[in-house]
Structure formats: structure tokens, C-alpha cells
Design an enzyme around this catalytic site. Structure first.
Site, short mmCIF file in Angstrom:
data_model
loop_
_atom_site.label_atom_id
_atom_site.label_comp_id
_atom_site.label_asym_id
_atom_site.label_seq_id
_atom_site.Cartn_x
_atom_site.Cartn_y
_atom_site.Cartn_z
N LYS A 32 -4.50 -4.81 35.44
CA LYS A 32 -5.31 -4.34 36.57
C LYS A 32 -5.04 -5.13 37.85
O LYS A 32 -5.03 -4.56 38.94
CB LYS A 32 -6.79 -4.38 36.23
CG LYS A 32 -7.39 -5.77 36.06
CD LYS A 32 -8.87 -5.69 35.73
CE LYS A 32 -9.47 -7.07 35.51
NZ LYS A 32 -9.44 -7.92 36.71
N THR A 33 -4.80 -6.45 37.72
CA THR A 33 -4.55 -7.25 38.92
C THR A 33 -3.26 -6.79 39.60
O THR A 33 -3.18 -6.70 40.83
CB THR A 33 -4.46 -8.74 38.57
OG1 THR A 33 -5.67 -9.14 37.92
CG2 THR A 33 -4.26 -9.58 39.82
N ASP A 218 -12.94 -5.66 42.38
CA ASP A 218 -12.46 -6.01 41.04
C ASP A 218 -13.64 -6.37 40.14
O ASP A 218 -14.72 -6.71 40.62
CB ASP A 218 -11.49 -7.19 41.16
CG ASP A 218 -10.75 -7.47 39.86
OD1 ASP A 218 -10.71 -6.57 38.99
OD2 ASP A 218 -10.22 -8.58 39.70
N GLU A 219 -13.42 -6.32 38.82
CA GLU A 219 -14.45 -6.65 37.82
C GLU A 219 -15.76 -5.91 38.11
O GLU A 219 -16.86 -6.47 38.05
CB GLU A 219 -14.70 -8.17 37.78
CG GLU A 219 -13.48 -9.00 37.40
CD GLU A 219 -13.06 -8.84 35.93
OE1 GLU A 219 -13.73 -8.09 35.20
OE2 GLU A 219 -12.06 -9.46 35.54
N ARG A 598 -8.94 -11.25 23.33
CA ARG A 598 -8.40 -12.46 23.99
C ARG A 598 -7.09 -12.88 23.32
O ARG A 598 -6.34 -13.69 23.87
CB ARG A 598 -9.37 -13.64 23.89
CG ARG A 598 -10.74 -13.49 24.57
CD ARG A 598 -10.67 -13.00 25.98
NE ARG A 598 -10.77 -11.55 26.04
CZ ARG A 598 -10.42 -10.82 27.09
NH1 ARG A 598 -9.91 -11.39 28.15
NH2 ARG A 598 -10.54 -9.50 27.07
#
Length: 715
Positions: A32-33, A218-219, A598
Site C-alpha cells: 500500500k505504501t 493512510d491507515e 506479521r
């Protein structure tokens, strides 16, 4: 240069959709970044949008700096002109221009955490409040929660129902008065002042709406209503808003985040497009298959299946042990093995649902000389409530003057007994002049007046009472009675400090384990053993195994991840589910989803059987493990392979038929006479849900044990 090179089809669509509001549902590890930064570069390079007309909002400085560097790398220039900012930094920028609306100067003061504590110190001194009765963090949390729910200090005071809440509300009132006198703002105020400004002043709101053509957030799954309100006010009629987030990773509702915001975004912004990024570049196929299977059990979500082209060699390891000690030991041994295979320690993480669970892990890692770091928390034996409880125990030792001095100074006023600095100074003077240790000083000499002295006398009587019992009562019973009768448990309960209560119960559980494994051990022996665990140096933290709660792990990734104690009542957390019902259970499942995703290469899940000292019941495997599906799991451990754990940490193979009669399910009944390898003879007084309540000799008292515990034998 084609800036779209290397993007998959969905990522390209997200980058080039610039003619309508856009919701990007970005699964874990989906890049996404890269999408956000490439989209910004695309607007500038391909669509010739002026950089200063673009705004990108993040929620951490780290994320903002990373985005800034990536945009500059793509554009090939420094200081691109795009405003990439945290929400708080953006609000500071706005207030520097507009705060005169509130009659504040443009150079208003912004308080950091240390500034806030400094203000609280003065308030505590004014009202003679002891820090341990209302820790600074608790007071600041109370203030922040009220502010973010738009509850002012006066209203909070009117709403306070009990004594401790009234105390916190009084602190809030004085805190707000001090900030107003200083014309200072804390971090919550930065958001609230901008929210009020845009809400009340149409002229200012429209001025800022004219500044930006494109806004990115974002987020977005973690925004609260105040933050969302600011974003909506900023987005004018001709502005395009692009939000990026994943409803399946909404895990901060306890601090105001609302999953409804991203779920209902298309209703708030008509004509909005929605794009799902579901190709994962982080984890293996098996890990993603498991994560997809897990999260499908949530109803309130946007459907998506993560997939990856990454190679996959390993199933998810699921280890179930006979007890907690061997569960932690297995993790330590596996870490040693992974490290020998070339996995750096810093690429290994152990995640757990609640911080109290770190105790067993820390002990085995220390014993195994495995470097570790507690991320975002304090090591177990360094936590304030653990030090308090151990100080009560240290006062049971009569022949260590320096130990008694430190313990008295720590807990004489915990819980609050009215013993302030003057009382402590009087105690110091009397101890030195009479050459007494500190306990003898307060036993023989009055050091205060009135009610305070009465409270100190009761404290002395309590210590003397249980000093007489050290030869006949178990340490675990003594510490529980000390904390009950001193009011320490009530202090934590009144303050709703449930995590700290869990830590205390975990300490008592540790003491019970010590008693079981060392039936001849003394209180002094136990305290010396604990000193060895607390007297360690943090060396080489950059090359350490990372221990953290799942909440702290959000946004991080590791080659190898262990998720510890995946048992019903622990993960999912029973208290959260009982309080929040179905919505809380779905958040617990999202939390497990975050934990499992993770891991890049290897994922290990562990649990153990036996009695949970938090739920008071026999532990069973978490539903979250069962929801993964058997085809992704490699089951190992004593339970699956027919092993029985021994006290010497060895593993002895045994068949179920050769196990001792006492370990078979439902072999005990009320009234049975039994023998325990450590506690001796006893009688079963109650059986419930696989847990036996057994009365032993007075030294050990009544204990709850697993009815099939391998150290129990029917007579």
C-alpha cells in the site's frame, strides 16, 4: 521512466484512478505504501498537478518520513513540495495560521509527555495525591479519553460516580485550567481545536478546502471520529479524497478507532470507487491460506482473499504442551535452532495477547542466554505492581536491613495511607538516630499523627501477622493475603487496572510453580532467584528476539513469528468478549489475523493444557487455531505425540495406557484422598470443569489444580 513498472494490475488501477473519490482496501503486505507514493508521483509527473496541491496524511512520523523519501526517490528531487504529514503536524500547521480565532497567540505552547507529567506533579502536590494511587499514565489516559469523546472537564466531574473517578476528574479540571492559563495545547487539543475551528468558522474551513485538490489518508481503518471529521471538513467540493486501509486490521477500537468509518465510506462519499489490493508480497501461501480461512469467520468485513507468488516450504507449526513451562521452553529451543540455521535474532518475534504473558518467556530466554527486547512495554519483573508485591514479600524477611529499607520506602504508602514526604523524612531521622532498621522504626516509634499514624499501625500489624505465618503458610498464600488485606487488590480494582491485576496473578502463579518444583524452597530462596532475573543488562538490543503484544506488532514484519498461548479465554481475551459481545470477538479475530500476517516465512503457534490462572478454568485450544483448518497445520508436542512432561525438562515417551492412573480424565471425585508429589496428602473438596480444588496441609492450604495433573495420585 515509466513509474507504473513493477505494479500489478490492481495497484496500477489504484494509482491511475484520479477522477473520483477512492477507497483502497489494502490487505496485509499488499504494497500500500508503494501505491500511495506512486500515485502522488503519477499526479505530478503524468497529470501535472502542482505538488503543493497534494496532501497525504499518515499517523506516525516514521510512516510520513518513509513516504517522503519514496516520493522524492521517484521524482528525483528533494523537497518535492507535497505535504506529507502526520495528522497532528497538519493540525499544528493549521493552528499556527488560525488559532487567533480562540484568542491564543500564534506561538502557542505544545506540551509533550514530560510537560504533561510536570503539570500533573504540581496538581498532585496541591491535592496531596500519591502517584501510586493515580499513576500519571492513568490520569493522562482518563483526560485523553474524555477529550476524544468531546467530554469537557466540568462534565466529566459531574459524570464521575465513585471516589477514584472523582479524583481523576479533579485532576482533569486543574489540568485544563493550567493549560488555559499557559495558552498551551496537548496532542489531543491539536485535533480538537482544528475540529472546532472548521465546525464553527465556515470562512476558515472554505479557505483550507481551497488549498488541496487531492488528499490521501493512510491507515484509514484506525481513524477516530474527530480525525475523520477533520478530513471531511478539509475535503472541499472539488477535492478528490483517497483513503487506504484494511477493515480486517482494525484493532484499536479501544482507543477510538471505528471500523464503521472505512466500511461506510462509499455512503459518505457518493460515486466513490473501491479497489481491493489482495496480492501479498510478504508471507507464504500457507500463512495466507490460514489467515484467509480465519478472517472469513467475521461477518462485518469487506470480502477479499489474499494470495501470493511466494514459494512455500513449511506448514504452520502448532505446538501443544502439557504445561506452560514446557511451552515456553519449546519456543526457546526452537529459537536456538533457528538461529543456528542462520536466522538473525532480530528477525524472530514472539507475540502474545496480553503483557502478563511475557513472564514465562522472559525466564526461559534468560536461562538460555537468548538476547531479547520487550517492545513497547516493560519487562515483567520491572513492572511497578510486581515490584510492589515483591516488596510486601521482602518485609517477611527479618534479617536483611537494606532490603527492608527499600521495601518500606516503596510500599508504606501503597495503597495510600497518608504518608507523605514529611512522614518519610521523620522515619529517616528516627531510623538513623536510634540505629534501627526501617520496619523496627515504624513499629516502635510514631512517625505521623492522627489517621495517618493509625493507617501505619495497621500496616505494621499486617506485616507482623504474616511474619508469624511464614513457617506454616505457602508463599503464594501469604502474598495473596497481604495484597488482599492491605487493600492493594482493591486499589487496582477501583482504578480498573485489570492488566496490572493480571500481572499480579501471573506473579502468584509463578510462585506456585516455584513451590511445586521446590517443595523445600524458602521465601528467601525465591527472592534471590527473582533477583537473578532482574539483574540483567540490556546488551546488543539491535540483535535481539523481539517480544511484544499483538497490538504493538501492527505494521511490523519478521521472518519467523511465534504466537504464544493461543488458548480460549486468553486469545480471544475472555474479558473483552464478555464486555463487548460479538463485535469484540470479531476484533479479537482481527487481532489474530494481524498477528499471523506479521510472519514472512515461518509461523509458530503454541499453547498448553492445564489450569488458566486468569480464567480459572482448564485451558482449551483457541477457536482461532481451529478456524485455520488442519491442512495448514503441522501439529507437534506432548499432546499430539503422546509425550509426558517431566520436571527435569526431559521428554519421556509414553502411551496413554501406561500413564499414571491419576492423570486419566475424570479420575477424581469430591472426597477422594490424594497425594501430590510436592504438596503431600490432601482431600478433594470440589471438582469443576476438569479443575480439582484440594485442601492440603496448612502450609500449602487450598489449591486449584488440573484434575489430571501428572503429580496427583489417588490414595
Amino acid at each position: 521512466m515509466d513509474i507504473l513498472n513493477g505494479l500489478n494490475a490492481k495497484q496500477k488501477e489504484a494509482v491511475t484512478t484520479i477522477d473520483s473519490h477512492l477507497r483502497i482496501v489494502a490487505g496485509a503486505g499488499s504494497g500500500k505504501t508503494r501505491v500511495i507514493t506512486t500515485r502522488i508521483a503519477y499526479l505530478i509527473m503524468e497529470k501535472h498537478v502542482a505538488p503543493y496541491r497534494i496532501l497525504a496524511i499518515t499517523f506516525t512520523n516514521k510512516a510520513a518520513n518513509e513516504m517522503k523519501e519514496r516520493v522524492e526517490t521517484i521524482l528525483g528531487v528533494k523537497n518535492s513540495g507535497v505535504l506529507l504529514s502526520t495528522i497532528h503536524s497538519l493540525c499544528v500547521r493549521i493552528l499556527r495560521e488560525e488559532i487567533r480565532y480562540f484568542d491564543y497567540p500564534r506561538n502557542f505552547v505544545i506540551l509533550d509527555g514530560d510537560d504533561q507529567k510536570s503539570i500533573l506533579k504540581d496538581i498532585y502536590k496541591k491535592h496531596e495525591i500519591e502517584v501510586k494511587s493515580a499513576p500519571y499514565g492513568q490520569s493522562l489516559g482518563y483526560i485523553s479519553n474524555n477529550k476524544t469523546n468531546l467530554i469537557g472537564a466540568g462534565k466529566a466531574y459531574d459524570m464521575a460516580n465513585y471516589e477514584h473517578e472523582k479524583l481523576l476528574a479533579t485532576i482533569y479540571l486543574d489540568y485544563e485550567k493550567k493549560l488555559n492559563d499557559m495558552q498551551a495545547l496537548d496532542f489531543d487539543d491539536l485535533l480538537l481545536f482544528v475540529y472546532r475551528l472548521f465546525q464553527e468558522n465556515i470562512e476558515v474551513r472554505e479557505k483550507w478546502q481551497r488549498r488541496y485538490d487531492y488528499i490521501h489518508v493512510d491507515e484509514f481503518q484506525d481513524v477516530d471520529m474527530i480525525q475523520y471529521g477533520i478530513v471531511r471538513y478539509l475535503c472541499g467540493p472539488s477535492c478528490i479524497l483517497c483513503v487506504v486501509g484494511d477493515p480486517d486490521q482494525t484493532i484499536y477500537t479501544w482507543r477510538g478507532a471505528k471500523v464503521d468509518i472505512i466500511m461506510n465510506f462509499k455512503k459518505d462519499f457518493k460515486g466513490c470507487k473501491s479497489i481491493v489490493l489482495n496480492e501479498n508480497y510478504r508471507s507464504t501461501k500457507t500463512i495466507l491460506q490460514a489467515a484467509n480461512s480465519l478472517i472469513k469467520h467475521n461477518e462485518y468485513r469487506i470480502d477479499k482473499d489474499l494470495f501470493t507468488a511466494n514459494e512455500d516450504d513449511n506448514k504452520i507449526s502448532f505446538y501443544e504442551s502439557q504445561d506452560e513451562a514446557h511451552e515456553a521452553l519449546w519456543i526457546a529451543k526452537k529459537i536456538i535452532s533457528l538461529h543456528k540455521e542462520g536466522v538473525p535474532y532480530h528477525q524472530i518475534a514472539i507475540l502474545y495477547r496480553s503483557n502478563y504473558l511475557s513472564r514465562n518467556l522472559e525466564k526461559v530466554l534468560l536461562d538460555g542466554n537468548i538476547p531479547y527486547r520487550i517492545y513497547g512495554s516493560v519487562k515483567f519483573f520491572e513492572r511497578a505492581e510486581i515490584k510492589d508485591a515483591l516488596s510486601y514479600l521482602r518485609l517477611m524477611i527479618t534479617d536483611n536491613k537494606s532490603m527492608g529499607e527499600l521495601a518500606i520506602k516503596r510500599i508504606l504508602n501503597v495503597p495510600k495511607r497518608g504518608a507523605g514526604p514529611k512522614t518519610m523524612e521523620t522515619m529517616d531521622i528516627l531510623a538513623e538516630s536510634h540505629d534501627h532498621d526501617y520496619f523496627e522504626t515504624i513499629r516502635l516509634h510514631p512517625i505521623a499523627k492522627g489517621k495517618t499514624q493509625q493507617n501505619i499501625d495497621r500496616f505494621v500489624d499486617l506485616i507482623l501477622k504474616y511474619r508469624k505465618e511464614t513457617e506454616t503458610l505457602a508463599i503464594s498464600i501469604i502474598i495473596r493475603k497481604l495484597l488482599e488485606e492491605s487493600g492493594y487488590f482493591k486499589m487496582l480494582e477501583d482504578a480498573n487496572e485489570m492488566d496490572r491485576l493480571d500481572n499480579i496473578n501471573e506473579l502468584i502463579h509463578d510462585i506456585e510453580n516455584y513451590e511445586e518444583n521446590n517443595p523445600e524452597g524458602t521465601l528467601d530462596d525465591y527472592l534471590q532467584m527473582i533477583a537473578l532475573y532482574t539483574d540483567t543488562q540490556d546488551e546488543g538490543l539491535n540483535e535481539s528476539v523481539q517480544l511484544m503484544s499483538v497490538h504493538s506488532a501492527k505494521g511490523l514484519e519478521f521472518d519467523c513469528v511465534f504466537v504464544y498461548s493461543v488458548a480460549e479465554g486468553i486469545f480471544p481475551n475472555e474479558r473483552s468478549v464478555n464486555e463487548g459481545g460479538k463485535h469484540a470477538l470479531e476484533e479479537e479475530r482481527r487481532l489474530a489475523y494481524v498477528a499471523f500476517t506479521r510472519a514472512r516465512k515461518r509461523l509458530f503457534l503454541t499453547t498448553s493444557v492445564g489450569l488458566s490462572y486468569i480464567t480459572g478454568r482448564m485451558k482449551t485450544t483457541s477457536r482461532f487455531v481451529k478456524e485455520l483448518g488442519d491442512d495448514v497445520l503441522n501439529k507437534e508436542g506432548e499432546i499430539f505425540q503422546g509425550y509426558k512432561a517431566k520436571k527435569d525438562d526431559g521428554i519421556q515417551r509414553t502411551s496413554s495406557s501406561s500413564m499414571p492412573k491419576s492423570t486419566r480424565k475424570n479420575s477424581l471425585r469430591k472426597g477422594d484422598l490424594i497425594h501430590h508429589d510436592a504438596f503431600g496428602d490432601g482431600v478433594v473438596i470440589k471438582i469443576n470443569d476438569g479443575v480439582a480444588q484440594i485442601a492440603f496441609d496448612k502450609k500449602f492450604g487450598i489449591k486449584k489444580l488440573a484434575a489430571n495433573h501428572h503429580m496427583l495420585h489417588k490414595k
